[in-house]
Design a protein around this motif. Structure first.
Motif, mmCIF file in Angstrom:
data_model
loop_
_atom_site.group_PDB
_atom_site.id
_atom_site.type_symbol
_atom_site.label_atom_id
_atom_site.label_comp_id
_atom_site.label_asym_id
_atom_site.label_seq_id
_atom_site.Cartn_x
_atom_site.Cartn_y
_atom_site.Cartn_z
ATOM 1 N N LEU A 79 -3.028 4.633 -12.647
ATOM 2 C CA LEU A 79 -3.301 3.460 -11.822
ATOM 3 C C LEU A 79 -4.531 2.705 -12.316
ATOM 4 O O LEU A 79 -4.556 1.466 -12.327
ATOM 5 C CB LEU A 79 -3.493 3.870 -10.362
ATOM 6 C CG LEU A 79 -2.256 4.409 -9.646
ATOM 7 C CD1 LEU A 79 -2.621 4.838 -8.228
ATOM 8 C CD2 LEU A 79 -1.135 3.379 -9.608
ATOM 9 N N SER A 80 -5.551 3.453 -12.742
ATOM 10 C CA SER A 80 -6.754 2.808 -13.272
ATOM 11 C C SER A 80 -6.435 2.015 -14.536
ATOM 12 O O SER A 80 -6.909 0.877 -14.710
ATOM 13 C CB SER A 80 -7.821 3.861 -13.563
ATOM 14 O OG SER A 80 -8.993 3.273 -14.088
ATOM 15 N N THR A 123 0.836 -1.203 0.000
ATOM 16 C CA THR A 123 0.000 0.000 0.000
ATOM 17 C C THR A 123 0.866 1.246 0.000
ATOM 18 O O THR A 123 1.944 1.263 0.604
ATOM 19 C CB THR A 123 -0.947 0.023 1.212
ATOM 20 O OG1 THR A 123 -0.180 0.086 2.422
ATOM 21 C CG2 THR A 123 -1.826 -1.213 1.250
ATOM 22 N N MET A 143 -3.857 9.133 -10.897
ATOM 23 C CA MET A 143 -4.814 8.059 -10.605
ATOM 24 C C MET A 143 -5.305 7.396 -11.882
ATOM 25 O O MET A 143 -5.597 6.190 -11.889
ATOM 26 C CB MET A 143 -5.990 8.610 -9.785
ATOM 27 C CG MET A 143 -5.644 8.831 -8.319
ATOM 28 S SD MET A 143 -7.071 9.244 -7.281
ATOM 29 C CE MET A 143 -7.223 11.003 -7.639
ATOM 30 N N PHE A 180 -3.591 3.804 -2.311
ATOM 31 C CA PHE A 180 -3.991 2.650 -3.116
ATOM 32 C C PHE A 180 -3.296 1.389 -2.621
ATOM 33 O O PHE A 180 -2.279 1.443 -1.932
ATOM 34 C CB PHE A 180 -3.688 2.887 -4.606
ATOM 35 C CG PHE A 180 -2.231 2.932 -4.970
ATOM 36 C CD1 PHE A 180 -1.557 1.799 -5.418
ATOM 37 C CD2 PHE A 180 -1.511 4.130 -4.885
ATOM 38 C CE1 PHE A 180 -0.218 1.848 -5.764
ATOM 39 C CE2 PHE A 180 -0.168 4.186 -5.236
ATOM 40 C CZ PHE A 180 0.480 3.038 -5.670
ATOM 41 N N ASP A 181 -3.891 0.260 -2.986
ATOM 42 C CA ASP A 181 -3.246 -1.015 -2.679
ATOM 43 C C ASP A 181 -3.092 -1.844 -3.943
ATOM 44 O O ASP A 181 -3.892 -1.747 -4.879
ATOM 45 C CB ASP A 181 -3.964 -1.790 -1.565
ATOM 46 C CG ASP A 181 -5.290 -2.429 -1.965
ATOM 47 O OD1 ASP A 181 -5.523 -2.672 -3.156
ATOM 48 O OD2 ASP A 181 -6.104 -2.713 -1.071
ATOM 49 N N THR A 205 -6.466 -1.073 -6.505
ATOM 50 C CA THR A 205 -7.589 -0.164 -6.264
ATOM 51 C C THR A 205 -7.123 1.066 -5.510
ATOM 52 O O THR A 205 -6.259 0.977 -4.632
ATOM 53 C CB THR A 205 -8.714 -0.839 -5.440
ATOM 54 O OG1 THR A 205 -8.183 -1.255 -4.179
ATOM 55 C CG2 THR A 205 -9.273 -2.046 -6.165
ATOM 56 N N VAL A 206 -7.699 2.205 -5.858
ATOM 57 C CA VAL A 206 -7.508 3.436 -5.083
ATOM 58 C C VAL A 206 -8.596 3.451 -4.025
ATOM 59 O O VAL A 206 -9.782 3.576 -4.339
ATOM 60 C CB VAL A 206 -7.590 4.682 -5.972
ATOM 61 C CG1 VAL A 206 -7.469 5.952 -5.127
ATOM 62 C CG2 VAL A 206 -6.495 4.655 -7.033
#
Length: 389
Positions: A215-216, A183, A212, A261-262, A240-241
Motif C-alpha cells: 500500500l505504501s 475504506t 502494508m 486504510f483509505d 493512507t493507512v
C-alpha cells in the motif's frame, strides 16, 4: 424578512441543534423529532427513512407545491466526537465569543441546517411557485452511510428538482467537485508460537507489514500521477493507512494484526481497479497461511465507499447557487468526500455550498463566524425569491 432577521432565527435554532448530541455513535432521533416538530408548526409533514434497526433516521420534507424545478437543501445530522479534545467551553452549548459561535457542529454542519429550517416557514408563507425540499441524513461522518436510502426515495417520490445544494462548510462559495473515498479493514490471522521458534507458527504482524508495504508503494505511485493543473489539491489520488494494531507480547508470534486504510480518488477513478494488485496479494497470502494453519488467513472487509463528485459542464445547480451566493470566482474542488457525489450519481445537478470553514471542522472549540451565518441568510433569501417566481 431581512437577512438579519433570518440570521437571528437561524442562530436560535442552531442553539437547539447544538444541544442535541448527535455524535455518529449515538442515535440522531432526538434531532429528527425536533425538525419534525419545527416543520409541523407550519403544516409540513416530514418523512423518515430509518436505518435497519430503527435507531437512526434520515428525514426529508417538501415545503411548497409538488412540482418539478425545486431546490433540495441537504445536510448531515451527525457530528464527530469531542473525546479528548481540549474544549474551553461546553461543546453541547452554543457559546458566542466575539464574532464566533462555538459548539460541536456549528460549521459541520448544523449551521447550514439551522439556516434551512429558518427559511422553511418563509417559503411556506410566501406561496412559492416551486418547492423547497429539505434532506437531513445520518452517519455521513463515518462513511456517508445514511444518505443513499434517502436519495433513492427522493428520486422515486419527489418531482425532479432543479438543483441540490449540499451545505458542507465552504465559506459560502460554490464547490463543484470532491474526491471519492473508499475504506477497508484488513485482518491477518497468524498462528501463535514462541518467537524463537518461527518454524512452529507465523506472525500476523510480519504478514501485515508486507501487505502494508504494498500500500505504501502504491501511495508513492499515485503521488506521481494526476493532473497538476486540475482543480484538486493534492492533484492525485491519495492512500493512507490510518490504523494498525497487532500482537500481544514482543516474544510471541502475533496471532492477529489488523489495519485500516483509505483511498481517496479523483472522478473517473475506480478504487477496485487501483487496488486490484493489492487484493490479489491478500488472496495469495490468505491461501499460503491456510495451507500452513487452518485457522490462519487474511480477511478483507470494505467499510465504506463514497463516490467522487465530478464538476458538471455548465451545471444548472452551479449556475443557480452562484447567483444566490454572489459568487463569480473560479471553479473549485475539495479533497474531502461528501454526499454530493451520491446525489449526482442519482441524476441530480448538485453543488456544495455552506457557511463556515472546513478548517474549523472536527476541531476543539469548533466555531462558525457570525458573518458566515449572515452570508448564509442572504443566500437563503435569494433562493427563496427565485422559488417564488
Amino acid at each position: 424578512m431581512t437577512p438579519d432577521q433570518l440570521s437571528a432565527q437561524a442562530t436560535a435554532i442552531l442553539a437547539d441543534l447544538i444541544a442535541i448530541d448527535t455524535t455518529s455513535r449515538e442515535s440522531n432521533l432526538d434531532l429528527i423529532a425536533y425538525v419534525e416538530r419545527h416543520l409541523a408548526g407550519f403544516g409540513v409533514t416530514a418523512r423518515r427513512v430509518l436505518n435497519a434497526d430503527g435507531s437512526k433516521a434520515n428525514l426529508y420534507a417538501t415545503i411548497g407545491p409538488m412540482v418539478p424545478g425545486g431546490v433540495v437543501l441537504s445536510g448531515h445530522s451527525d457530528v464527530v466526537p469531542v473525546d479528548g479534545q481540549p474544549w474551553t467551553s461546553d461543546p453541547w452549548k452554543l457559546t458566542r465569543r466575539g464574532d464566533r459561535l462555538l459548539g460541536r457542529g456549528t460549521c459541520d454542519m448544523k449551521g447550514f441546517i439551522a439556516l434551512a429550517l429558518a427559511l422553511a416557514p418563509e417559503i411556506a408563507r410566501g406561496m412559492a411557485a416551486r418547492p423547497l425540499h429539505l434532506a437531513i441524513s445520518y452517519d455521513e461522518e463515518v462513511g456517508c452511510l445514511g444518505a443513499p436510502s434517502m436519495i433513492a426515495e427522493i428520486a422515486r417520490e419527489l418531482p425532479s428538482p432543479a438543483a441540490v445544494v449540499v451545505g458542507e462548510p465552504t465559506e459560502m462559495v460554490v464547490v463543484s467537485g470532491h474526491k471519492g473515498i473508499a475504506t477497508w479493514t484488513i485482518t491477518v490471522t497468524g498462528h501463535e508460537a514462541h518467537s524463537s521458534l518461527t518454524h512452529l507458527g507465523v506472525s500476523a504482524n510480519m504478514v501485515a507489514i508486507r501487505l502494508m508495504q504494498q500500500l505504501s508503494d502504491l501511495a508513492d505511485r499515485l503521488a506521481g500521477e494526476g493532473d497538476p493543473h486540475g482543480p484538486f489539491c493534492p492533484h492525485h489520488a491519495t492512500l493512507t493507512v490510518g490504523q494498525m494494531a497487532g500482537g500481544t507480547a514482543v516474544n510471541i508470534l502475533a496471532r492477529e494484526c489488523r489495519f485500516a486504510f483509505d483511498l481517496r480518488t479523483l472522478p473517473g477513478q475506480e478504487p477496485d481497479e487501483i487496488l486490484a494488485p493489492f487484493f490479489a496479494a491478500c488472496t495469495n497470502a490468505d491461501a499460503a497461511l491456510r495451507q500452513r494453519f487452518p485457522g490462519a488467513g487474511v480477511l478483507v472487509e470494505r467499510r465504506s465507499r463514497t463516490p467522487a463528485f465530478a464538476p458538471e459542464s455548465d451545471g444548472a445547480a452551479e449556475r443557480l447557487a452562484r447567483s444566490w451566493a454572489g459568487d463569480n470566482g473560479p471553479a473549485r474542488a475539495v479533497p474531502y468526500a461528501a454526499e454530493a457525489g451520491q446525489f449526482q450519481g442519482a441524476g441530480f445537478s448538485t453543488v456544495i455550498c455552506g457557511p463556515g470553514s472546513i478548517a474549523q471542522a472536527h476541531q476543539p472549540d469548533e466555531y462558525i463566524e457570525v458573518a458566515q451565518v449572515e452570508r448564509g441568510a442572504a443566500f437563503m433569501l435569494r433562493l427563496a425569491d427565485d422559488l417564488s417566481r
